[in-house]
Design a protein around this motif. Structure first.
Motif, PDB file in Angstrom:
ATOM      1  N   ASP A  31       0.660  -1.193  -0.282  1.00  0.00           N
ATOM      2  CA  ASP A  31       0.639   0.210   0.091  1.00  0.00           C
ATOM      3  C   ASP A  31       0.933   1.332   0.329  1.00  0.00           C
ATOM      4  O   ASP A  31       2.503   0.978   0.598  1.00  0.00           O
ATOM      5  N   ASP A  33       0.853   4.047   1.660  1.00  0.00           N
ATOM      6  CA  ASP A  33       0.496   4.923   3.395  1.00  0.00           C
ATOM      7  C   ASP A  33      -1.056   5.492   3.470  1.00  0.00           C
ATOM      8  O   ASP A  33      -1.413   6.292   3.505  1.00  0.00           O
ATOM      9  N   ASP A  53       4.133  -1.612   3.507  1.00  0.00           N
ATOM     10  CA  ASP A  53       4.011  -0.110   3.089  1.00  0.00           C
ATOM     11  C   ASP A  53       4.702   0.843   2.264  1.00  0.00           C
ATOM     12  O   ASP A  53       6.216   1.110   3.295  1.00  0.00           O
TER      13      ASP A  53
END
Length: 315
Positions: A31, A33, A53
């Motif tokens: 992902d 953030d 992340d």
């Protein structure tokens, strides 16, 4: 009919990933953030060692996901649709789609229903961008149950897939007891012979409400749910064109490059009929409450019903 579930498809996606990961240890999630917003945080909580992340760096994230796919993993890369498809277009095209790597791209907060985030975040071009890339499968599920089934199908498919996720919580209309999902196959939700309505994503339920209202008025409208924009179900579109002679498309996306154009490409080649396009009419959105915006852009039941009436009454 099962009890109605009111849930945003981004949340359904996060839940499905978590469930699938229990059986498939190759699933890893990236992902940018935005895990709390894209709901990959559900996966992160259950599988912290398989979640990464990448920060606000979508291009880099897609490159890392491509590397993991080349190493035999099944990476899912998530961000807002605007950033996943816009900022990272080059990396998706050249590092994922060109070598046909097994990466699943999730674009959350797509469409006008992103609401108060405004035009910069209301991605109305993502389907057009993704379906123009060779080797890319494009999915736009309509409710909780369809998203869960589509996520499973995407994970099982060997190749790049783009999945469109919504921010807005919406009522489910599919019955999990009888629902069946197949990549590239449309679903007839309501039979009719006067006109065919072809819808995709969040607005399918609004179209379903519209055709049911019109049934009471004596208008027989067929409704087809196209959850797979690419490859589109050519057979179901051609059959509808031949049998009803008129088609209306409904999408929470620019009418340029999305579902409408995908349908038009089929009918112009196989069975030319008039296609009326309901969607964002090649303009940017603006900030406001999600349902008010959907109504302003004429994507709610009353507006859809009126367009159907107008098309059926044309002589």
């Amino acid at each position: 009919m099962a009890e109605t579930v009111k849930k945003a498809t981004r949340e359904s996606f996060g839940e499905a990933l978590c469930e699938l990961a229990e059986q498939n240890k190759d699933i890893v999630v990236f992902d940018a953030d935005l895990a709390a917003a894209t709901k990959t945080s559900i996966f992160q909580k259950a599988n912290p060692d398989r979640f990464f992340d990448c920060g606000i760096a979508e291009g880099n994230m897609m490159g890392v996901a491509a590397g993991m796919a080349a190493a035999g993993k099944i990476p899912v890369a998530a961000s807002f649709a605007m950033f996943a498809t816009g900022r990272a277009f080059e990396q998706i095209r050249n590092s994922i789609a060109y070598p046909k790597l097994n990466v699943k791209i999730a674009g959350s907060h797509a469409g006008i229903s992103t609401g108060e985030d405004g035009a910069t975040h209301q991605c109305i071009e993502d389907i057009a961008i993704m379906r123009a890339i060779p080797n890319m499968v494009v999915l736009n599920p309509a409710d909780h149950w369809e998203m869960k089934a589509a996520t499973k199908a995407a994970i099982e498919y060997n190749g790049p897939v783009y999945i469109r996720l919504g921010r807005l919580a919406i009522d489910s209309f599919n019955d999990p007891e009888t629902y069946s999902f197949e990549l590239g196959k449309g679903i007839t939700l309501h039979e009719g012979n006067d006109v065919t309505v072809i819808a995709s994503g969040l607005v399918v339920n609004e179209a379903l409400k519209a055709v049911k209202v019109l049934e009471a008025e004596g208008i027989s409208a067929r409704l087809i749910n196209i959850h797979t924009i690419k490859p589109i179900d050519r057979d179901i579109v051609i059959k509808a064109a031949q049998e009803t002679g008129r088609i209306i498309t409904v999408e929470e996306h620019n009418v340029v490059g999305g579902l409408a154009d995908a349908v038009c490409e089929v009918v112009t080649a196989e069975c030319p009929v008039k296609v009326t396009r309901i969607g964002v009419q090649d303009e940017f959105g603006y900030s406001g409450p999600a349902w008010e915006l959907l109504d302003a852009f004429k994507l709610t039941q009353p507006h859809i019903a009126q367009v159907i009436r107008d098309v059926v009454n044309e002589k």
